[in-house]
Scaffold this motif. Structure first.
Motif, PDB file in Angstrom:
ATOM      1  N   GLY A 197      -5.253 -49.591   3.707  1.00 35.12           N
ATOM      2  CA  GLY A 197      -6.192 -49.731   4.808  1.00 35.12           C
ATOM      3  C   GLY A 197      -5.905 -48.922   6.054  1.00 35.12           C
ATOM      4  O   GLY A 197      -6.583 -49.123   7.079  1.00 35.12           O
ATOM      5  N   LYS A 198      -4.928 -48.026   6.032  1.00 37.50           N
ATOM      6  CA  LYS A 198      -4.676 -47.188   7.205  1.00 37.50           C
ATOM      7  C   LYS A 198      -4.048 -45.871   6.772  1.00 37.50           C
ATOM      8  O   LYS A 198      -3.534 -45.758   5.651  1.00 37.50           O
ATOM      9  CB  LYS A 198      -3.780 -47.913   8.211  1.00 37.50           C
ATOM     10  CG  LYS A 198      -2.356 -48.184   7.743  1.00 37.50           C
ATOM     11  CD  LYS A 198      -1.547 -48.828   8.883  1.00 37.50           C
ATOM     12  CE  LYS A 198      -0.100 -49.051   8.481  1.00 37.50           C
ATOM     13  NZ  LYS A 198       0.684 -49.638   9.600  1.00 37.50           N
ATOM     14  N   PRO A 199      -4.053 -44.858   7.648  1.00 36.31           N
ATOM     15  CA  PRO A 199      -3.468 -43.568   7.273  1.00 36.31           C
ATOM     16  C   PRO A 199      -1.975 -43.695   6.984  1.00 36.31           C
ATOM     17  O   PRO A 199      -1.272 -44.489   7.624  1.00 36.31           O
ATOM     18  CB  PRO A 199      -3.710 -42.701   8.514  1.00 36.31           C
ATOM     19  CG  PRO A 199      -4.834 -43.358   9.231  1.00 36.31           C
ATOM     20  CD  PRO A 199      -4.689 -44.823   8.973  1.00 36.31           C
ATOM     21  N   LEU A 200      -1.488 -42.891   6.041  1.00 37.26           N
ATOM     22  CA  LEU A 200      -0.055 -42.890   5.734  1.00 37.26           C
ATOM     23  C   LEU A 200       0.777 -42.570   6.976  1.00 37.26           C
ATOM     24  O   LEU A 200       1.905 -43.047   7.116  1.00 37.26           O
ATOM     25  CB  LEU A 200       0.250 -41.849   4.654  1.00 37.26           C
ATOM     26  CG  LEU A 200      -0.063 -42.211   3.198  1.00 37.26           C
ATOM     27  CD1 LEU A 200       0.249 -41.018   2.303  1.00 37.26           C
ATOM     28  CD2 LEU A 200       0.724 -43.423   2.753  1.00 37.26           C
ATOM     29  N   ALA A 201       0.221 -41.764   7.870  1.00 37.22           N
ATOM     30  CA  ALA A 201       0.960 -41.374   9.064  1.00 37.22           C
ATOM     31  C   ALA A 201       1.337 -42.561   9.941  1.00 37.22           C
ATOM     32  O   ALA A 201       2.231 -42.454  10.784  1.00 37.22           O
ATOM     33  CB  ALA A 201       0.139 -40.379   9.886  1.00 37.22           C
ATOM     34  N   GLY A 202       0.690 -43.696   9.752  1.00 39.59           N
ATOM     35  CA  GLY A 202       0.976 -44.862  10.568  1.00 39.59           C
ATOM     36  C   GLY A 202       2.083 -45.747  10.051  1.00 39.59           C
ATOM     37  O   GLY A 202       2.397 -46.775  10.676  1.00 39.59           O
ATOM     38  N   PHE A 203       2.700 -45.382   8.925  1.00 39.60           N
ATOM     39  CA  PHE A 203       3.764 -46.218   8.352  1.00 39.60           C
ATOM     40  C   PHE A 203       5.129 -45.782   8.887  1.00 39.60           C
ATOM     41  O   PHE A 203       5.412 -44.589   9.043  1.00 39.60           O
ATOM     42  CB  PHE A 203       3.750 -46.126   6.832  1.00 39.60           C
ATOM     43  CG  PHE A 203       2.591 -46.863   6.201  1.00 39.60           C
ATOM     44  CD1 PHE A 203       2.718 -48.195   5.832  1.00 39.60           C
ATOM     45  CD2 PHE A 203       1.376 -46.212   5.991  1.00 39.60           C
ATOM     46  CE1 PHE A 203       1.650 -48.870   5.253  1.00 39.60           C
ATOM     47  CE2 PHE A 203       0.311 -46.882   5.418  1.00 39.60           C
ATOM     48  CZ  PHE A 203       0.439 -48.224   5.051  1.00 39.60           C
ATOM     49  N   GLN A 204       5.979 -46.754   9.159  1.00 37.78           N
ATOM     50  CA  GLN A 204       7.295 -46.461   9.727  1.00 37.78           C
ATOM     51  C   GLN A 204       8.123 -45.550   8.826  1.00 37.78           C
ATOM     52  O   GLN A 204       8.779 -44.610   9.301  1.00 37.78           O
ATOM     53  CB  GLN A 204       8.056 -47.769   9.981  1.00 37.78           C
ATOM     54  CG  GLN A 204       7.473 -48.616  11.097  1.00 37.78           C
ATOM     55  CD  GLN A 204       8.245 -49.904  11.311  1.00 37.78           C
ATOM     56  OE1 GLN A 204       9.176 -50.213  10.567  1.00 37.78           O
ATOM     57  NE2 GLN A 204       7.857 -50.664  12.318  1.00 37.78           N
ATOM     58  N   LEU A 205       8.141 -45.823   7.519  1.00 40.20           N
ATOM     59  CA  LEU A 205       8.969 -45.025   6.618  1.00 40.20           C
ATOM     60  C   LEU A 205       8.503 -43.572   6.574  1.00 40.20           C
ATOM     61  O   LEU A 205       9.316 -42.646   6.472  1.00 40.20           O
ATOM     62  CB  LEU A 205       8.960 -45.634   5.216  1.00 40.20           C
ATOM     63  CG  LEU A 205       9.679 -46.982   5.066  1.00 40.20           C
ATOM     64  CD1 LEU A 205       9.472 -47.545   3.669  1.00 40.20           C
ATOM     65  CD2 LEU A 205      11.167 -46.817   5.355  1.00 40.20           C
ATOM     66  N   ILE A 206       7.203 -43.365   6.653  1.00 37.77           N
ATOM     67  CA  ILE A 206       6.665 -42.003   6.669  1.00 37.77           C
ATOM     68  C   ILE A 206       7.076 -41.295   7.965  1.00 37.77           C
ATOM     69  O   ILE A 206       7.492 -40.128   7.958  1.00 37.77           O
ATOM     70  CB  ILE A 206       5.132 -42.027   6.528  1.00 37.77           C
ATOM     71  CG1 ILE A 206       4.715 -42.627   5.178  1.00 37.77           C
ATOM     72  CG2 ILE A 206       4.567 -40.617   6.703  1.00 37.77           C
ATOM     73  CD1 ILE A 206       5.166 -41.838   3.975  1.00 37.77           C
ATOM     74  N   GLN A 207       6.976 -41.985   9.077  1.00 34.30           N
ATOM     75  CA  GLN A 207       7.328 -41.372  10.359  1.00 34.30           C
ATOM     76  C   GLN A 207       8.812 -41.006  10.420  1.00 34.30           C
ATOM     77  O   GLN A 207       9.186 -39.984  11.004  1.00 34.30           O
ATOM     78  CB  GLN A 207       6.954 -42.302  11.517  1.00 34.30           C
ATOM     79  CG  GLN A 207       5.450 -42.458  11.683  1.00 34.30           C
ATOM     80  CD  GLN A 207       5.069 -43.224  12.929  1.00 34.30           C
ATOM     81  OE1 GLN A 207       5.919 -43.603  13.732  1.00 34.30           O
ATOM     82  NE2 GLN A 207       3.768 -43.464  13.102  1.00 34.30           N
ATOM     83  N   GLU A 208       9.665 -41.839   9.813  1.00 32.18           N
ATOM     84  CA  GLU A 208      11.083 -41.517   9.786  1.00 32.18           C
ATOM     85  C   GLU A 208      11.331 -40.223   9.025  1.00 32.18           C
ATOM     86  O   GLU A 208      12.121 -39.360   9.453  1.00 32.18           O
ATOM     87  CB  GLU A 208      11.872 -42.666   9.161  1.00 32.18           C
ATOM     88  CG  GLU A 208      13.388 -42.527   9.226  1.00 32.18           C
ATOM     89  CD  GLU A 208      13.988 -41.762   8.047  1.00 32.18           C
ATOM     90  OE1 GLU A 208      15.125 -41.280   8.171  1.00 32.18           O
ATOM     91  OE2 GLU A 208      13.301 -41.651   7.006  1.00 32.18           O
ATOM     92  N   LYS A 209      10.646 -40.044   7.889  1.00 33.31           N
ATOM     93  CA  LYS A 209      10.821 -38.825   7.090  1.00 33.31           C
ATOM     94  C   LYS A 209      10.264 -37.606   7.820  1.00 33.31           C
ATOM     95  O   LYS A 209      10.862 -36.517   7.794  1.00 33.31           O
ATOM     96  CB  LYS A 209      10.159 -39.006   5.726  1.00 33.31           C
ATOM     97  CG  LYS A 209      10.876 -40.010   4.827  1.00 33.31           C
ATOM     98  CD  LYS A 209      10.136 -40.211   3.519  1.00 33.31           C
ATOM     99  CE  LYS A 209      10.938 -41.073   2.553  1.00 33.31           C
ATOM    100  NZ  LYS A 209      11.210 -42.427   3.074  1.00 33.31           N
ATOM    101  N   LEU A 210       9.118 -37.770   8.489  1.00 37.69           N
ATOM    102  CA  LEU A 210       8.571 -36.664   9.269  1.00 37.69           C
ATOM    103  C   LEU A 210       9.518 -36.268  10.394  1.00 37.69           C
ATOM    104  O   LEU A 210       9.707 -35.071  10.682  1.00 37.69           O
ATOM    105  CB  LEU A 210       7.209 -37.056   9.853  1.00 37.69           C
ATOM    106  CG  LEU A 210       6.047 -37.199   8.872  1.00 37.69           C
ATOM    107  CD1 LEU A 210       4.853 -37.832   9.568  1.00 37.69           C
ATOM    108  CD2 LEU A 210       5.659 -35.854   8.263  1.00 37.69           C
TER     109      LEU A 210
END
Length: 400
Positions: A288-301
């Motif tokens: 229900g939301k963009p992947l960019a909004g997940f904590q684990l994704i932001q850590e990898k970015l």
């Protein structure tokens, strides 16, 4: 010091340059790089997935890139000026940000071949050939690696050269020579039978006894055409010998200059992988939301961006040192070692955040993920470069 306009232009061209290293470029340099970006975006990038899958080089991209005159753009050569090392570094960065094969293809001419002629040749040879190299009228490649010798090429090089009257007779084989199939001439390194020293010869590809074959079944740098070369009683005149290459020490001096180019390519490929991953996670939704909004994704970015930023800092400072005349084996080796290792990690993280779609060519990250493996190994493996650095640190060589 850069003007406000130049800082803004750099930020617009390189949004993932977190610490603003591109702001060190002049407005004229940014303008040239901006033209390159447009050609890459409009005429090169749309072709990449199809040609990568086919394992072929898109020949139609060569002329637009050559016509940009990236080695001597008019804005940067007014009054006999020479383009800066920082501009040349960002040129490699820009090419690799789009595709590592395209960057490797261009650098085979602008970096490897041009360096061996300008530094390995006599002043007369360099003066005659460099204008033709810059225009691509004279296309050449650097032929050092052999089927049985890569990391141990210094002592293991087997290709032989025998002086016979006013000519030289070459016998041997070379492998992984990128761009050889489209080249006019091969810069062949061979061991002189008389004194055991390594010398370099400019061998036209059409010379009798020269045979080239495309290396197939590659899973990395698929667009770049690498070749196996065999040399059977190939005769070249003394005038074909580059006069300033008379030992492997001279070859090592060439490699010291070239490794900085590869470090820039590794850094640019990191930018390409990171930016492709960022585009994907912003538009891809899950739960229900963009992947960019997940904590684990932001850590990898964040880790990807930190890798890129650290690599840029390293290559910018290395380039500045070299412009000041400071050339150290350990400095260029450390830059190549570090940036290619960080590329490997960044490309893997980019593929990871794209999930299953990360193994498709549609997201771009699959190309960077595969191509990182070749960059990690060419121009000195991770281990060899680490040992060059280790020798400088300890004063003790750990390899022959």
């Amino acid at each position: 010091m850069s003007t406000t306009t130049e800082v803004q232009a750099a930020a617009g061209l390189y949004p993932s340059d977190q610490y603003g290293y591109a702001s060190l470029l002049t407005g004229a340099e940014l303008a040239v790089l901006g033209r390159l970006r447009r050609v890459l975006d409009e005429q090169v990038h749309p072709l990449l997935a199809d040609y990568w899958e086919r394992g072929e080089f898109p020949a139609q991209i060569a002329r637009p890139l050559i016509d940009l005159k990236l080695m001597d753009p008019w804005e940067l050569t007014i009054g006999g000026a020479v383009p800066s090392g920082l501009y040349s570094g960002f040129r490699n960065f820009e090419l690799a940000r789009t595709d590592a094969s395209v960057a490797t293809w261009y650098n085979a001419q602008s970096g490897l071949f041009r360096t061996v002629v300008n530094l390995g040749g006599s002043p007369e040879q360099a003066a005659e050939l460099d204008p033709k190299i810059r225009s691509f009228e004279y296309k050449g490649v650097f032929a050092l690696t052999e089927p049985g010798h890569g990391s141990d090429i210094a002592g293991g090089l087997e290709t032989s050269a025998r002086h016979d009257g006013g000519n030289w007779v070459l016998n041997g084989a070379k492998r992984w020579i990128g761009g050889a199939l489209a080249a006019d001439v091969l810069a062949v390194f061979a061991r002189d039978e008389a004194d055991g020293q390594v010398k370099c010869f400019l061998v036209p590809t059409g010379t009798p006894g020269v045979a080239l074959a495309k290396i197939r079944h590659k899973t990395s740098l698929r667009i770049m055409q690498n070749a196996d070369i065999t040399l059977t009683d190939v005769v070249v005149p003394e005038s074909a010998r580059l006069q300033n290459v008379n030992s492997f020490r001279d070859v090592a001096s060439l490699l010291r200059n070239m490794r900085s180019d590869v470090a820039w390519i590794a850094t640019g490929a990191q930018a390409g992988a990171y930016e492709a991953a960022l585009r994907y996670v912003k538009q891809r939704g899950q739960f229900g939301k963009p992947l960019a909004g997940f904590q684990l994704i932001q850590e990898k970015l964040s880790l990807m961006l930190a890798n890129l930023t650290a690599s840029l800092g390293l290559v910018v400072r290395l380039t500045r040192q070299q412009e000041e005349g400071i050339y150290k084996d350990e400095n260029s080796a450390m830059a190549k070692m570090f940036t290619s290792l960080r590329l490997r990690e960044t490309a893997a993280l980019a593929r990871e955040v794209c999930g299953g779609n990360g193994i498709t060519l549609d997201t771009d990250v699959a190309r960077f993920h595969a191509d990182a493996e070749a960059i990690y190994s060419y121009e000195g493996t991770h281990e060899i470069n680490a040992l060059v650095v280790g020798r400088a640190i300890t004063g003790t060589g750990a390899f022959r």
